[in-house]
Motif scaffolding. Sequence first.
Motif, mmCIF file in Angstrom:
data_model
loop_
_atom_site.group_PDB
_atom_site.id
_atom_site.type_symbol
_atom_site.label_atom_id
_atom_site.label_comp_id
_atom_site.label_asym_id
_atom_site.label_seq_id
_atom_site.Cartn_x
_atom_site.Cartn_y
_atom_site.Cartn_z
ATOM 1 N N ALA A 113 61.822 26.071 11.674
ATOM 2 C CA ALA A 113 61.909 25.467 10.338
ATOM 3 C C ALA A 113 62.103 26.532 9.265
ATOM 4 C CB ALA A 113 60.661 24.633 10.051
ATOM 5 N N VAL A 114 61.352 27.608 9.345
ATOM 6 C CA VAL A 114 61.477 28.703 8.378
ATOM 7 C C VAL A 114 62.898 29.271 8.420
ATOM 8 C CG1 VAL A 114 60.753 31.100 7.943
ATOM 9 C CG2 VAL A 114 59.034 29.313 8.289
ATOM 10 N N VAL A 145 65.736 27.756 9.440
ATOM 11 C CA VAL A 145 66.713 26.802 8.897
ATOM 12 C C VAL A 145 66.601 26.741 7.372
ATOM 13 C CG1 VAL A 145 67.410 24.368 8.833
ATOM 14 C CG2 VAL A 145 66.909 25.471 11.027
ATOM 15 N N VAL A 146 65.385 26.738 6.852
ATOM 16 C CA VAL A 146 65.205 26.722 5.394
ATOM 17 C C VAL A 146 65.764 28.012 4.786
ATOM 18 C CG1 VAL A 146 63.475 26.787 3.533
ATOM 19 C CG2 VAL A 146 63.284 25.096 5.384
ATOM 20 N N ALA A 196 69.445 27.670 4.648
ATOM 21 C CA ALA A 196 69.828 26.711 3.607
ATOM 22 C C ALA A 196 69.707 27.326 2.208
ATOM 23 C CB ALA A 196 68.976 25.444 3.714
ATOM 24 N N VAL A 197 68.650 28.080 1.974
ATOM 25 C CA VAL A 197 68.467 28.740 0.672
ATOM 26 C C VAL A 197 69.570 29.777 0.455
ATOM 27 C CG1 VAL A 197 66.940 30.333 -0.601
ATOM 28 C CG2 VAL A 197 65.992 28.302 0.520
ATOM 29 N N THR A 203 74.803 24.738 8.061
ATOM 30 C CA THR A 203 73.383 24.394 7.917
ATOM 31 C C THR A 203 73.019 23.233 8.837
ATOM 32 O OG1 THR A 203 73.500 25.142 5.619
ATOM 33 C CG2 THR A 203 71.576 23.850 6.244
ATOM 34 N N LEU A 257 70.314 23.147 11.926
ATOM 35 C CA LEU A 257 69.260 22.129 11.991
ATOM 36 C C LEU A 257 69.295 21.388 13.331
ATOM 37 C CD1 LEU A 257 66.959 20.594 10.636
ATOM 38 C CD2 LEU A 257 68.681 19.094 9.611
ATOM 39 N N THR A 280 69.446 36.557 -1.688
ATOM 40 C CA THR A 280 68.695 35.902 -0.609
ATOM 41 C C THR A 280 68.845 36.658 0.708
ATOM 42 O OG1 THR A 280 70.548 34.378 -0.275
ATOM 43 C CG2 THR A 280 68.671 33.586 -1.611
#
Length: 176
Positions: free
Chosen positions: A28-29, A31-32, A35-36, A76, A80, A128
Motif C-alpha cells: 500500500a505504501v 502504490v501510494v 500515485a503521489v 498506477t 494497484l 517526490t
Amino acid sequence: MAEERAAQTAGTSGVAVPDRGRLALLWAVTVVALAVHNAEELLRDLPRWQADHPRLPGSALYGDQAQFAVALAIVTGLALVLAVAAVARRAAWSAQVLVWVGYALLVNAAGHVLLSVVSWSFMPGVLTSVLVLVPVFVLLTRVLPPVRWTVSSVLVTLVAAFGVVVGSLVIAAALA
C-alpha cells in the motif's frame, strides 16, 4: 511455531519475510508513493517540461497533458492490480517482486534527479523522487529479504518496467 518462523525466512539471508499484514502495508505504501509521484508529474506538467527541453531524452514520448494523464492512470492502476493480486493470493513471490518494484522506483527517481541536474531545472517529479520514492526504496530494502541478483531477474525487471512505461504511453496515444 518454529516451523512457521523458518518458513518465513528467505533463503540463507536470515531476513524474515514480513507477515501478511505488514506485507500488505508495504504494498500500500508503495502504490501510494507511486500515485503521489505520478500526481506531481501530472500537476507540474511533465509533457510541457519535456517539450521545453528538446535535447533531453524522451521528449517525443509523452504527448499532451491529457494523454500523459491516461498513461499515468494506467501505470498506477497496474501497480494497484499487482499489489492487490500479491496480497489477496498471499503469493510467495510478493516480497521479492515488491523489492524489484522498489528498484524500479529508485531508477525512476535517479532519472529525475539526473535530468534535473543536466537541465539545471526542477523536472516535474524530482521532489517526490527525493522525498518519497527514495525513502520507500530504503524502507523496502531494509524490511524485506534481499533479492537474488541474476542476469535473468535484472533483465526481466528492466523489460517489465520499460514495457509498463512505454506500453502505457502507447495505449494512451492510441486512446487519444
